[in-house]
Design a protein around this motif. Structure first.
Motif, PDB file in Angstrom:
ATOM      1  N   LEU A 161     -10.238  -4.249  48.482  1.00 26.44           N
ATOM      2  CA  LEU A 161     -10.508  -2.817  48.463  1.00 26.44           C
ATOM      3  C   LEU A 161     -10.531  -2.294  47.026  1.00 26.44           C
ATOM      4  CD1 LEU A 161     -10.874  -0.062  49.805  1.00 26.44           C
ATOM      5  CD2 LEU A 161      -8.374   0.073  50.038  1.00 26.44           C
ATOM      6  N   THR A 162      -9.604  -2.783  46.213  1.00 24.59           N
ATOM      7  CA  THR A 162      -9.568  -2.372  44.808  1.00 24.59           C
ATOM      8  C   THR A 162     -10.849  -2.775  44.095  1.00 24.59           C
ATOM      9  OG1 THR A 162      -7.169  -2.648  44.820  1.00 24.59           O
ATOM     10  CG2 THR A 162      -8.235  -2.484  42.685  1.00 24.59           C
ATOM     11  N   ARG A 163     -11.359  -3.974  44.417  1.00 25.33           N
ATOM     12  CA  ARG A 163     -12.612  -4.421  43.794  1.00 25.33           C
ATOM     13  C   ARG A 163     -13.776  -3.509  44.190  1.00 25.33           C
ATOM     14  NH1 ARG A 163     -11.425 -10.093  45.412  1.00 25.33           N
ATOM     15  NH2 ARG A 163     -10.363 -11.122  43.670  1.00 25.33           N
ATOM     16  N   LEU A 164     -13.846  -3.167  45.484  1.00 27.95           N
ATOM     17  CA  LEU A 164     -14.907  -2.264  45.933  1.00 27.95           C
ATOM     18  C   LEU A 164     -14.818  -0.913  45.236  1.00 27.95           C
ATOM     19  CD1 LEU A 164     -15.008  -2.937  49.799  1.00 27.95           C
ATOM     20  CD2 LEU A 164     -16.638  -3.715  48.068  1.00 27.95           C
ATOM     21  N   LEU A 165     -13.596  -0.396  45.106  1.00 26.82           N
ATOM     22  CA  LEU A 165     -13.413   0.898  44.441  1.00 26.82           C
ATOM     23  C   LEU A 165     -13.793   0.810  42.971  1.00 26.82           C
ATOM     24  CD1 LEU A 165     -10.038   2.032  46.063  1.00 26.82           C
ATOM     25  CD2 LEU A 165     -12.312   2.940  46.531  1.00 26.82           C
ATOM     26  N   SER A 166     -13.494  -0.315  42.335  1.00 29.03           N
ATOM     27  CA  SER A 166     -13.873  -0.497  40.925  1.00 29.03           C
ATOM     28  C   SER A 166     -15.387  -0.504  40.781  1.00 29.03           C
ATOM     29  CB  SER A 166     -13.283  -1.800  40.389  1.00 29.03           C
ATOM     30  OG  SER A 166     -11.876  -1.748  40.361  1.00 29.03           O
ATOM     31  N   HIS A 167     -16.068  -1.120  41.747  1.00 26.35           N
ATOM     32  CA  HIS A 167     -17.537  -1.113  41.723  1.00 26.35           C
ATOM     33  C   HIS A 167     -18.064   0.320  41.845  1.00 26.35           C
ATOM     34  CE1 HIS A 167     -21.665  -2.405  42.563  1.00 26.35           C
ATOM     35  NE2 HIS A 167     -21.659  -1.533  43.565  1.00 26.35           N
ATOM     36  N   MET A 168     -17.499   1.083  42.772  1.00 27.95           N
ATOM     37  CA  MET A 168     -17.917   2.473  42.937  1.00 27.95           C
ATOM     38  C   MET A 168     -17.590   3.290  41.696  1.00 27.95           C
ATOM     39  SD  MET A 168     -16.549   2.952  46.852  1.00 27.95           S
ATOM     40  CE  MET A 168     -16.735   4.714  46.808  1.00 27.95           C
ATOM     41  N   GLN A 169     -16.458   2.983  41.094  1.00 25.88           N
ATOM     42  CA  GLN A 169     -16.017   3.699  39.896  1.00 25.88           C
ATOM     43  C   GLN A 169     -17.005   3.511  38.745  1.00 25.88           C
ATOM     44  OE1 GLN A 169     -11.740   3.319  38.839  1.00 25.88           O
ATOM     45  NE2 GLN A 169     -12.492   2.409  36.942  1.00 25.88           N
ATOM     46  N   GLN A 170     -17.509   2.282  38.599  1.00 21.76           N
ATOM     47  CA  GLN A 170     -18.445   2.001  37.516  1.00 21.76           C
ATOM     48  C   GLN A 170     -19.801   2.652  37.745  1.00 21.76           C
ATOM     49  OE1 GLN A 170     -17.813   0.468  34.671  1.00 21.76           O
ATOM     50  NE2 GLN A 170     -15.683   0.039  35.205  1.00 21.76           N
ATOM     51  N   HIS A 171     -20.151   2.866  39.007  1.00 23.01           N
ATOM     52  CA  HIS A 171     -21.466   3.428  39.340  1.00 23.01           C
ATOM     53  C   HIS A 171     -21.368   4.855  39.852  1.00 23.01           C
ATOM     54  CE1 HIS A 171     -21.962  -0.973  39.479  1.00 23.01           C
ATOM     55  NE2 HIS A 171     -23.197  -0.741  39.068  1.00 23.01           N
ATOM     56  N   LEU A 172     -20.295   5.538  39.508  1.00 19.14           N
ATOM     57  CA  LEU A 172     -20.109   6.915  39.969  1.00 19.14           C
ATOM     58  C   LEU A 172     -21.132   7.819  39.284  1.00 19.14           C
ATOM     59  CD1 LEU A 172     -18.287   8.869  41.614  1.00 19.14           C
ATOM     60  CD2 LEU A 172     -16.973   9.217  39.518  1.00 19.14           C
ATOM     61  N   PRO A 173     -21.960   8.538  40.033  1.00 17.41           N
ATOM     62  CA  PRO A 173     -22.950   9.422  39.406  1.00 17.41           C
ATOM     63  C   PRO A 173     -22.268  10.578  38.687  1.00 17.41           C
ATOM     64  CG  PRO A 173     -22.913   9.724  41.792  1.00 17.41           C
ATOM     65  CD  PRO A 173     -22.041   8.547  41.502  1.00 17.41           C
ATOM     66  N   VAL A 174     -22.765  10.880  37.497  1.00 24.17           N
ATOM     67  CA  VAL A 174     -22.121  11.899  36.665  1.00 24.17           C
ATOM     68  C   VAL A 174     -22.315  13.289  37.242  1.00 24.17           C
ATOM     69  CG1 VAL A 174     -22.085  12.956  34.378  1.00 24.17           C
ATOM     70  CG2 VAL A 174     -22.398  10.480  34.604  1.00 24.17           C
ATOM     71  N   GLN A 175     -23.523  13.616  37.640  1.00 28.04           N
ATOM     72  CA  GLN A 175     -23.829  14.985  38.030  1.00 28.04           C
ATOM     73  C   GLN A 175     -23.255  15.355  39.389  1.00 28.04           C
ATOM     74  OE1 GLN A 175     -25.111  17.028  35.881  1.00 28.04           O
ATOM     75  NE2 GLN A 175     -25.365  15.368  34.390  1.00 28.04           N
ATOM     76  N   THR A 176     -23.078  14.382  40.262  1.00 27.61           N
ATOM     77  CA  THR A 176     -22.656  14.699  41.639  1.00 27.61           C
ATOM     78  C   THR A 176     -21.218  14.298  41.898  1.00 27.61           C
ATOM     79  OG1 THR A 176     -23.491  12.561  42.397  1.00 27.61           O
ATOM     80  CG2 THR A 176     -25.003  14.427  42.500  1.00 27.61           C
ATOM     81  N   ALA A 177     -20.398  14.188  40.828  1.00 22.12           N
ATOM     82  CA  ALA A 177     -19.018  13.711  40.999  1.00 22.12           C
ATOM     83  C   ALA A 177     -18.222  14.620  41.913  1.00 22.12           C
ATOM     84  CB  ALA A 177     -18.343  13.606  39.641  1.00 22.12           C
ATOM     85  N   ALA A 178     -18.418  15.933  41.788  1.00 21.61           N
ATOM     86  CA  ALA A 178     -17.614  16.860  42.585  1.00 21.61           C
ATOM     87  C   ALA A 178     -17.969  16.781  44.072  1.00 21.61           C
ATOM     88  CB  ALA A 178     -17.803  18.288  42.069  1.00 21.61           C
ATOM     89  N   ASP A 179     -19.234  16.445  44.377  1.00 22.63           N
ATOM     90  CA  ASP A 179     -19.675  16.378  45.773  1.00 22.63           C
ATOM     91  C   ASP A 179     -19.733  14.942  46.284  1.00 22.63           C
ATOM     92  OD1 ASP A 179     -20.048  19.131  45.646  1.00 22.63           O
ATOM     93  OD2 ASP A 179     -22.051  18.892  44.819  1.00 22.63           O
ATOM     94  N   PHE A 180     -19.134  14.039  45.560  1.00 20.56           N
ATOM     95  CA  PHE A 180     -19.224  12.625  45.899  1.00 20.56           C
ATOM     96  C   PHE A 180     -18.425  12.344  47.169  1.00 20.56           C
ATOM     97  CE2 PHE A 180     -17.753   8.176  45.307  1.00 20.56           C
ATOM     98  CZ  PHE A 180     -19.001   7.572  45.272  1.00 20.56           C
ATOM     99  N   ASP A 181     -19.098  11.779  48.194  1.00 20.60           N
ATOM    100  CA  ASP A 181     -18.435  11.456  49.458  1.00 20.60           C
ATOM    101  C   ASP A 181     -17.938  10.025  49.381  1.00 20.60           C
ATOM    102  OD1 ASP A 181     -17.600  10.976  52.032  1.00 20.60           O
ATOM    103  OD2 ASP A 181     -19.246  12.096  52.958  1.00 20.60           O
ATOM    104  N   LEU A 182     -16.653   9.891  49.098  1.00 15.99           N
ATOM    105  CA  LEU A 182     -16.068   8.579  48.871  1.00 15.99           C
ATOM    106  C   LEU A 182     -16.120   7.715  50.118  1.00 15.99           C
ATOM    107  CD1 LEU A 182     -13.771   7.258  46.602  1.00 15.99           C
ATOM    108  CD2 LEU A 182     -12.494   7.493  48.694  1.00 15.99           C
ATOM    109  N   ARG A 183     -15.780   8.308  51.264  1.00 23.81           N
ATOM    110  CA  ARG A 183     -15.702   7.517  52.487  1.00 23.81           C
ATOM    111  C   ARG A 183     -17.072   6.994  52.913  1.00 23.81           C
ATOM    112  NH1 ARG A 183     -11.338  11.534  55.292  1.00 23.81           N
ATOM    113  NH2 ARG A 183     -12.569  13.001  54.100  1.00 23.81           N
ATOM    114  N   THR A 184     -18.106   7.823  52.730  1.00 26.83           N
ATOM    115  CA  THR A 184     -19.456   7.381  53.094  1.00 26.83           C
ATOM    116  C   THR A 184     -19.903   6.224  52.210  1.00 26.83           C
ATOM    117  OG1 THR A 184     -20.017   9.615  53.815  1.00 26.83           O
ATOM    118  CG2 THR A 184     -21.846   8.130  53.334  1.00 26.83           C
ATOM    119  N   GLN A 185     -19.640   6.335  50.911  1.00 29.75           N
ATOM    120  CA  GLN A 185     -20.032   5.278  49.982  1.00 29.75           C
ATOM    121  C   GLN A 185     -19.272   3.985  50.278  1.00 29.75           C
ATOM    122  OE1 GLN A 185     -22.441   5.389  47.633  1.00 29.75           O
ATOM    123  NE2 GLN A 185     -22.963   7.443  48.391  1.00 29.75           N
TER     124      GLN A 185
END
Length: 773
Positions: free
Chosen positions: A304-328
């Motif tokens: 799970l930590t690895r998956l979150l790290s992957h999402m962390q590296q590819h987190l979109p800058v402009q949509t961070a506030a509206d980012f749906d973590l669970r969907t991703q």
């Protein structure tokens, strides 16, 4: 005598066979166990004392009364003074308990039950009961976790000594250790609530590592050939396990009830367990029910930590506030399931963590206290914070957790950040952006990065705070000086108007008093106050001047004027000199004043037939020198017959019909008329609730909001002074003016409580409401 050496004294026999004397020698293997245990316990005890100050200071900071706060500070002092003696006493008890393993007891009388009356029961204080309950809870936690390892250690010790040992009498059993520590702390003069906190620290720093101690001592005895056939469970090395999370929820509740009153160390509260229970109760109603296929395989925390790290590296800058973590995350799991051919899901515990962190950030991103332009930055911290929570569940319970503190410090620093600030050039915005970017780039699975970033950010905000506090203090000093000067001007205005308003006087005298002598009065009021002799003397000089130029017909007035003028002119000159009034203007005033006094003397006409006519002209020197007039000119004028005294030109007279108003240079005294509200108006109550240091947001117009902090309430003038985050004055309002702003909804008080704590409190409250719905 030589024969004395063969005499055995009976008192020596008794003492040698006392229960505390080591009759038998400990086996070598037991000595090694004892020394190993003593070393580990000593280090753990040192960690306890090293952290006790911080814990007690936090408790003192949260105290609700001065008495309660003082009790914590006294406990800190007492603990520092007696630290060494407690350490020695504790280790001495441990050594004695090991020595007792080879001792036997003789001649011990049977214990009779003590006669207990109901009166004496009151002496068994509730304090002792609370201590007992707390120790029982602590022992229960250790036994539920390490009973097997302790049982093996007890079995091995029984093979080394002849005396029967049980788990509860094992020198390293949790109960023996607790009682030894409690005995060593008996000299502490602290209240029960403080003693319970110290016991909880003992549980956190000493008892929490007993599993390691039992494993290592068992291994030592196995290496020495003591019952190697017993299979001891391997020691668990989980770096994220804390004393709080290592025990069951049931025992945590016991510990909480033992402490009562909210004095439980945050690190030992099972907050996450309570949150899990609340989530379980609302799942299916407020939260979607967890539907897991029969063949589903939960992913590990590391995956799970690895998956979150992957999402962390590819987190979109402009949509961070509206980012749906669970969907991703669900999308990534679907891809992983397709590759492995098995349905991969998040484990139940980790899913609870994801739900909680999502709820926390929903609150944070909706929080009106945070400026909108900084919410996007803080929203990008959601995945790093989630990873921390997955790795360390004390994230939810420990207020001093570095990740929590970093989030709180960022929010506190952002409190005064205004939308009008240039984000690209603002140092605070840039620093927060650096922190966020560093976490997104570098944080994998080592939470130590939060400690480093917290230290750097605190150093930055500390420098900013010191600069703003310095400027803020200067602002307060300047405003208090202005208020004092304004009050002094009002006193001078009152004194001038009382004496001049409605009177007709020579223009030069009115100008002298209003333009020159008012400055003397102002300086005197500021320096000495209105109750001083200097102030009264300055008023008397003004009164004498006014009297000297008023018409008088009575005979006594001539003698008084003759006596008054020299001292009056001297006082006027000294006063104007002390006020650094323009010397040229002073000379002009005195020249005209001399002429007025000459005319005053001329008005006193007396027939003097015996006196021969002697022409005594008033020279230019006498006219320009008021002291000359005081010394001789006035007497000469009085001695002249009316026919030979030169008739001076009549002075210009003015009637003072308007109140005299003094104003500071560059200051306008015009004020807009204020709306007056009744004393019981709710808006006035809002104003009165403001405290120095309170942050507010004021809606200046449709597009602009001003964030500022109440820096001072200037009581003499009733002014409320507001500054921005740099300490610069940005707003000044009266009490009534602020009330009007509150009434029309243009001003809003900002909540300066810790952001994470407010978010957690809101989540818990929402879950409880959903549970009861």
């Amino acid at each position: 005598m030589q024969t004395d050496a063969n005499v055995v004294h009976l008192n020596k026999v008794t003492s040698e066979q006392s229960p505390t004397s080591p009759v038998g020698r400990l086996p070598v293997a037991l000595i090694q166990v004892r020394d190993k245990a003593a070393q580990q316990l000593k280090e753990a005890l040192q960690a306890l004392f090293d952290n006790a100050d911080d814990t007690l200071f936090e408790m003192a900071d949260r105290a609700t009364s001065n008495a309660e706060q003082n009790s914590f500070f006294e406990a800190m002092r007492d603990l520092r003074l007696k630290r060494k003696s407690i350490e020695r006493g504790f280790l001495q008890k441990i050594f004695e308990s090991f020595s007792a393993l080879t001792q036997y007891e003789i001649g011990k009388p049977p214990q009779l039950d003590a006669v207990v009356s109901f009166d004496s029961l009151s002496l068994v204080q509730n304090d002792e009961l609370e201590e007992t309950v707390a120790i029982d809870a602590m022992v229960g936690k250790v036994m539920s976790r390490d009973a097997t390892a302790l049982g093996h250690l007890t079995t091995r010790l029984n093979t080394l000594v002849s005396k029967k040992i049980e788990d509860k009498t094992n020198p390293l059993s949790p109960r023996v250790l607790c009682e030894a520590f409690l005995s060593a702390c008996s000299s502490l003069g602290v209240e029960i609530k403080v003693k319970l906190i110290i016991l909880k620290l003992f549980e956190k720093y000493v008892l929490s590592d007993l599993d390691h101690l039992y494993a290592e001592t068992n291994q030592m005895l196995v290496a020495a050939g003591v019952l190697p056939e017993l299979k001891t469970a391997p020691v668990r090395r989980n770096p994220t396990r804390s004393p709080a999370s290592s025990s069951s929820g049931g025992h945590a509740h016991e510990g909480a009830s033992a402490l009562g009153g909210g004095y439980v160390d945050e690190g030992v509260q099972e907050v996450f367990g309570v949150l899990q229970e609340l989530l379980a109760e609302v799942r299916g109603s407020a939260l979607p029910r967890r539907e897991v296929p029969a063949d589903a395989m939960p992913i590990t925390t590391r995956d799970l930590t690895r998956l979150l790290s992957h999402m962390q590296q590819h987190l979109p800058v402009q949509t961070a506030a509206d980012f749906d973590l669970r969907t991703q995350l669900e999308s990534l799991l679907t891809r992983a399931s397709a590759k492995s051919g098995k349905t991969r899901v998040v484990g139940e515990v980790d899913e609870d963590v994801i739900n909680l962190v999502s709820m926390l950030f929903e609150f944070i991103l909706d929080d009106r206290t945070l400026p909108d332009s900084l919410k996007a930055l803080i929203g990008r911290l959601q995945i790093p914070m989630l990873k921390v929570a997955v790795l360390d569940k004390t994230f939810f319970s420990r207020g001093s957790h570095p990740a929590r503190r970093l989030l709180n410090e960022i929010a506190a620093a952002a409190m005064g950040w205004s939308e009008q600030d240039d984000a690209q050039r603002d140092s605070l915005y840039q620093r927060i952006e650096q922190v966020v970017q560093r976490l997104l780039n570098d944080f994998v699975d080592d939470p130590a990065i939060f400690t480093d970033l917290l230290a750097d950010f605190l150093a930055f905000t500390g420098d900013e705070r010191r600069r703003s506090e310095l400027l803020e203090q200067r602002t307060r000093d300047a405003e208090e000086g202005r208020a004092k000067a304004e009050l002094a001007r009002q006193q001078v205005e009152q004194a001038l108007n009382e004496r001049l308003l409605g009177k007709t006087l020579p223009e030069v005298v009115v100008r002298l008093l209003q333009e020159a002598w008012s400055k003397v009065l102002l300086l005197t009021c500021l320096k000495h106050g209105t109750e001083s002799e200097e102030w009264q003397a300055a008023l008397a000089t003004m009164d004498d001047l006014i009297w000297s130029v008023e018409p008088h017909e009575e005979a006594e007035a001539r003698l008084r004027l003759l006596e008054l003028v020299p001292g009056l002119l001297k006082s006027l000159r000294e006063g104007l000199t002390s006020a650094a009034f323009d010397p040229f203007s002073t000379g002009e005033f005195f020249s005209q004043l001399e002429a007025l006094h000459v005319q005053a003397f001329q008005r006193f006409k007396r027939p003097v037939p015996e006196v021969a006519e002697v022409e005594v002209p008033v020279t230019d020197g006498a006219q320009s020198d008021p002291q000359a007039l005081a010394d001789g000119g006035d007497q000469a004028a009085l001695a002249l017959p009316a026919a030979v005294v030169p008739v001076a030109e009549q002075p210009s007279m003015v009637e003072v019909i308007e109140e005299i108003v003094l104003s500071a240079p560059g200051e306008s005294r015009e004020q807009e008329p204020e709306v007056h509200l009744p004393d019981d108006d709710e808006a006035l109550a809002h104003v009165d609730s403001l405290r120095v240091g309170s942050w507010v947001e004021i809606q200046e117009d449709d597009d602009h909001k001003l964030r500022c902090k109440l820096a001072a309430i200037i009581k003499p003038t009733g002014k409320y002074i507001f500054v921005n985050r740099t300490g610069m004055k940005v707003l000044e309002k009266t009490r009534m003016g602020l009330a009007v702003e509150f009434r029309r909804g243009a001003i809003r008080l900002l909540d300066d409580a810790l952001l994470f704590d407010r978010a957690l409190e809101s989540v818990i409250g929402n879950l409880r409401r959903l549970k009861g719905a």
